[in-house]
Design a protein around this motif. Structure first.
Motif, PDB file in Angstrom:
ATOM      1  N   TYR A 165       3.177   1.480  -3.365  1.00  0.00           N
ATOM      2  CA  TYR A 165       2.553   1.820  -4.650  1.00  0.00           C
ATOM      3  C   TYR A 165       1.743   3.119  -4.599  1.00  0.00           C
ATOM      4  CZ  TYR A 165       4.297  -2.642  -6.060  1.00  0.00           C
ATOM      5  OH  TYR A 165       5.161  -3.659  -6.341  1.00  0.00           O
TER       6      TYR A 165
ATOM      7  N   GLY B 182       0.835  -1.207   0.000  1.00  0.00           N
ATOM      8  CA  GLY B 182       0.000   0.000   0.000  1.00  0.00           C
ATOM      9  C   GLY B 182       0.865   1.250   0.000  1.00  0.00           C
TER      10      GLY B 182
ATOM     11  N   VAL C 154       2.314  -5.586 -12.233  1.00  0.00           N
ATOM     12  CA  VAL C 154       1.423  -4.846 -13.142  1.00  0.00           C
ATOM     13  C   VAL C 154       2.266  -3.941 -14.040  1.00  0.00           C
ATOM     14  CG1 VAL C 154      -0.403  -3.111 -13.256  1.00  0.00           C
ATOM     15  CG2 VAL C 154      -0.485  -4.933 -11.529  1.00  0.00           C
TER      16      VAL C 154
ATOM     17  N   THR D 216       9.930  -7.854  -5.213  1.00  0.00           N
ATOM     18  CA  THR D 216      10.368  -9.151  -5.747  1.00  0.00           C
ATOM     19  C   THR D 216       9.311  -9.771  -6.661  1.00  0.00           C
ATOM     20  OG1 THR D 216       9.399 -10.270  -3.878  1.00  0.00           O
ATOM     21  CG2 THR D 216      11.711  -9.628  -3.684  1.00  0.00           C
TER      22      THR D 216
ATOM     23  N   SER E  43       8.173  -1.275 -11.444  1.00  0.00           N
ATOM     24  CA  SER E  43       8.548  -2.100 -10.309  1.00  0.00           C
ATOM     25  C   SER E  43       9.964  -2.635 -10.436  1.00  0.00           C
ATOM     26  CB  SER E  43       7.604  -3.292 -10.204  1.00  0.00           C
ATOM     27  OG  SER E  43       6.310  -2.838 -10.205  1.00  0.00           O
TER      28      SER E  43
ATOM     29  N   PRO F  96      -2.503   3.985  -6.986  1.00  0.00           N
ATOM     30  CA  PRO F  96      -2.810   3.999  -8.427  1.00  0.00           C
ATOM     31  C   PRO F  96      -3.954   3.057  -8.824  1.00  0.00           C
ATOM     32  CG  PRO F  96      -0.838   2.704  -8.009  1.00  0.00           C
ATOM     33  CD  PRO F  96      -1.224   3.319  -6.707  1.00  0.00           C
TER      34      PRO F  96
HETATM   35  P1  ADP Z   1       6.022  -6.696  -5.506  1.00  0.00           P
HETATM   36  O1  ADP Z   1       7.140  -7.227  -4.745  1.00  0.00           O
HETATM   37  O2  ADP Z   1       6.345  -6.322  -6.904  1.00  0.00           O
HETATM   38  O3  ADP Z   1       5.254  -5.657  -4.762  1.00  0.00           O
HETATM   39  P2  ADP Z   1       3.718  -8.282  -5.022  1.00  0.00           P
HETATM   40  O4  ADP Z   1       3.489  -9.733  -5.230  1.00  0.00           O
HETATM   41  O5  ADP Z   1       3.626  -7.776  -3.633  1.00  0.00           O
HETATM   42  O6  ADP Z   1       5.086  -7.951  -5.681  1.00  0.00           O
HETATM   43  O7  ADP Z   1       2.675  -7.501  -5.892  1.00  0.00           O
HETATM   44  C1  ADP Z   1       2.484  -7.869  -7.224  1.00  0.00           C
HETATM   45  C2  ADP Z   1       2.069  -6.686  -8.044  1.00  0.00           C
HETATM   46  O8  ADP Z   1       0.770  -6.265  -7.667  1.00  0.00           O
HETATM   47  C3  ADP Z   1       2.927  -5.492  -7.826  1.00  0.00           C
HETATM   48  O9  ADP Z   1       4.021  -5.512  -8.681  1.00  0.00           O
HETATM   49  C4  ADP Z   1       2.005  -4.363  -8.132  1.00  0.00           C
HETATM   50  O10 ADP Z   1       2.022  -4.088  -9.526  1.00  0.00           O
HETATM   51  C5  ADP Z   1       0.654  -4.864  -7.770  1.00  0.00           C
HETATM   52  N1  ADP Z   1       0.208  -4.345  -6.452  1.00  0.00           N
HETATM   53  C6  ADP Z   1       0.314  -4.969  -5.261  1.00  0.00           C
HETATM   54  N2  ADP Z   1      -0.212  -4.224  -4.268  1.00  0.00           N
HETATM   55  C7  ADP Z   1      -0.663  -3.082  -4.861  1.00  0.00           C
HETATM   56  C8  ADP Z   1      -1.305  -1.898  -4.384  1.00  0.00           C
HETATM   57  N3  ADP Z   1      -1.601  -1.728  -3.089  1.00  0.00           N
HETATM   58  N4  ADP Z   1      -1.621  -0.943  -5.273  1.00  0.00           N
HETATM   59  C9  ADP Z   1      -1.343  -1.104  -6.578  1.00  0.00           C
HETATM   60  N5  ADP Z   1      -0.743  -2.198  -7.091  1.00  0.00           N
HETATM   61  C10 ADP Z   1      -0.403  -3.168  -6.254  1.00  0.00           C
END
Ligand code: ADP
Length: 488
Positions: free
Chosen positions: A380, A377, A426, A451, A431, A409
């Motif tokens: 991003y 949270g 995403v 990661t 990222s 976002p």
């Molecule tokens: P990362 O280590 O890249 O954060 P996650 O598995 O935690 O990997 O999350 C996967 C993807 O989901 C992220 O790369 C991001 O694009 C999207 N994401 C996760 N949490 C959020 C959030 N709170 N707001 C927007 N996008 C999010």
């Protein structure tokens, strides 16, 4: 999926192998019963015909011989001189009215003659006479039917004629039935063999095709178009292959992604070391290069730790230390720990209700689950949103609920189903750390890269606690992650 297969294969009675097998079995048994019945019927008819024929012959012979003897006696000739045409085994005895034997023919011994005389004296019309014949290896008893006929001359009895015939050749019923039984068995064996072959043909086909499919060719399917049990088996097999193929693909993709993720920091480290060795002169430049090497190293360590955790989770090697956990307390502790990160990212980390909600779980992993969600949270929403909100609720009798909401976002619908997939991001460019050479100057908390395994770990922790996770997200509005875990 399973329900869909079952629905598809609610086959009719006639199309099921079970029903067809029963039907064929019935037909075969009916055929054998008919065969046996016909055999019995024919045997009985021939037996009856033989008996009637013998009775007729006995009667005719008696009449004929009586007439011939009457003539001989009237002509006062000796009956023994008479030439009689006898069939083999036929016996003839002519008695004087006072009981003396006038003539005897056929296999008659004295004792047999005596028996017949006694029978005639008792005025019997028919006498059953047992004639014993000794063969070298056994003795045959034949019961003759002897018809007693008076020889009359103008109503005066001038003699008594006894004519006997052995019964028709005993029908070898045992042998007939033995051979018919053998025939029936043969029919059953051939029919059964044919039937088994016919029924098992699809199994052979499935086995052959299954043998042809190997691990590198999981795209092949049986596609057996049958509406019976074998069709169901083949469809189940096809579905299993599809699942295997998907798992195989996931595994390959996972390995490729993991290699890719690890290669990027390694490349950066290599670049920085080369730079330090060849171009840098000032201590400040060295410091920056080492800082970046350290950051990339930390990133690699994070990836490897997450991968290890997931690999151990996949193989069931992680034993949860289940205890009574208060989700309210846990959420508060996580929020307090992450406040500095939020502040540094200019995000307000707020909490709603945090009542005491008791569940049974592993506080270490539950803490990691909350941390990952809150960190995401903050991470991003940085520069986009202002707030990350955490709340805990209780929905008796079953569920405890944890919500982590941000005004960041947001995520479009097309990405939502894949958020929990390993290494899925995403916005890969945003990222990813591969263009990290410029970012490396940012402090650690400024780096938006992750990661790509955080949500996969969250999902595993939720599932390990028999809970559910849901995400609602809208571009420009933010995201809301909701976790439901069973109450204590
Ligand atoms: P990362 O280590 O890249 O954060 P996650 O598995 O935690 O990997 O999350 C996967 C993807 O989901 C992220 O790369 C991001 O694009 C999207 N994401 C996760 N949490 C959020 C959030 N709170 N707001 C927007 N996008 C999010």
């Amino acid at each position: 999926m399973k329900r869909a297969i079952q629905h598809h294969f609610r086959f009719s009675l006639t199309s099921s192998v079970r029903a067809r097998l029963t039907l064929w079995y019935l037909v075969m048994v009916a055929f054998i019963v008919c065969l046996f019945g016909v055999s019995l019927y024919i045997t009985q008819i021939s037996l009856n015909a033989d008996t009637a024929e013998r009775a007729a012959q006995l009667y005719q012979d008696s009449q004929r011989f009586a007439e011939t003897y009457r003539q001989v006696l009237l002509d006062r000739q000796a009956p023994t001189t008479l030439h009689l045409k006898l069939s083999s085994q036929e016996i003839v005895l002519l008695l004087h009215p006072d009981g003396n034997a006038l003539d005897s023919r056929g296999p008659l011994t004295d004792s047999l003659i005596q028996q017949l005389q006694t029978g005639a004296e008792q005025n019997k019309g028919m006498i059953d006479l047992t004639v014993r014949r000794s063969l070298p290896w056994w003795t045959i008893n034949t019961t003759y039917h002897v018809l007693v006929t008076p020889v009359l001359n103008q109503n005066t009895r001038v003699a008594i004629l006894l004519v006997g015939l052995p019964p028709p050749h005993p029908t070898p019923l045992g042998i007939i039935w033995f051979f018919h039984g053998l025939l029936a068995l043969l029919v059953a064996a051939i029919g059964g063999y044919w039937l088994a072959g016919k029924v098992l043909r699809p199994v052979k086909m499935i086995t052959r095709m299954a043998n042809e499919i190997n691990a590198t060719d999981l795209r092949r399917r049986l596609h057996l178009q049958r509406r019976d049990e074998f069709g169901e088996l083949a469809a189940t097999f096809d579905h299993m292959l599809a699942r295997l193929e998907a798992a195989f693909k996931r595994q390959t993709q996972f390995t490729a992604d993991a290699s890719h993720e690890l290669r990027t920091p390694l490349t950066i480290i290599d670049l920085k070391i080369n730079q330090a060795l060849t171009q840098l002169e000032q201590p400040e430049e060295y410091r920056q290069a080492f800082e970046q090497i350290q950051a990339e190293n930390a990133h690699m360590a994070a990836i490897i730790n997450s991968l290890l955790l997931l690999a151990r989770a996949d193989t069931g090697q992680i034993a949860l230390n289940l205890q009574e956990v208060d989700l309210g307390d846990l959420a508060l502790a996580c929020v307090e720990r992450l406040l500095p990160l939020a502040r540094a990212s200019q995000i307000v980390l707020t909490t709603g209700d945090l009542p005491e909600v008791l569940i049974r779980g592993d506080s270490h992993y539950l803490g990691q689950m909350l941390t990952n969600l809150i960190e995401n949270g903050i991470k991003y929403s940085r520069h986009i949103g202002k707030r990350v909100h955490v709340e805990v609720a209780c929905e008796p009798p079953l569920w405890s609920v944890v919500r982590v909401q941000d005004d960041g976002p947001g995520v479009t619908d097309e990405h939502l189903p894949y958020l929990f997939s390993r290494f899925y991001r995403v916005d890969k460019a945003r990222s990813s750390r591969q263009k990290g050479s410029t970012r490396s100057t940012l402090p650690d908390q400024e780096k938006p890269g992750g990661t790509g395994l955080g949500l996969s770990i969250v999902q595993w922790i939720v599932q390990a606690h028999h809970g559910e996770i849901r995400v609602e997200s809208k571009i420009g509005t933010g995201s809301r992650f909701e976790i439901r875990l069973p109450l204590l």
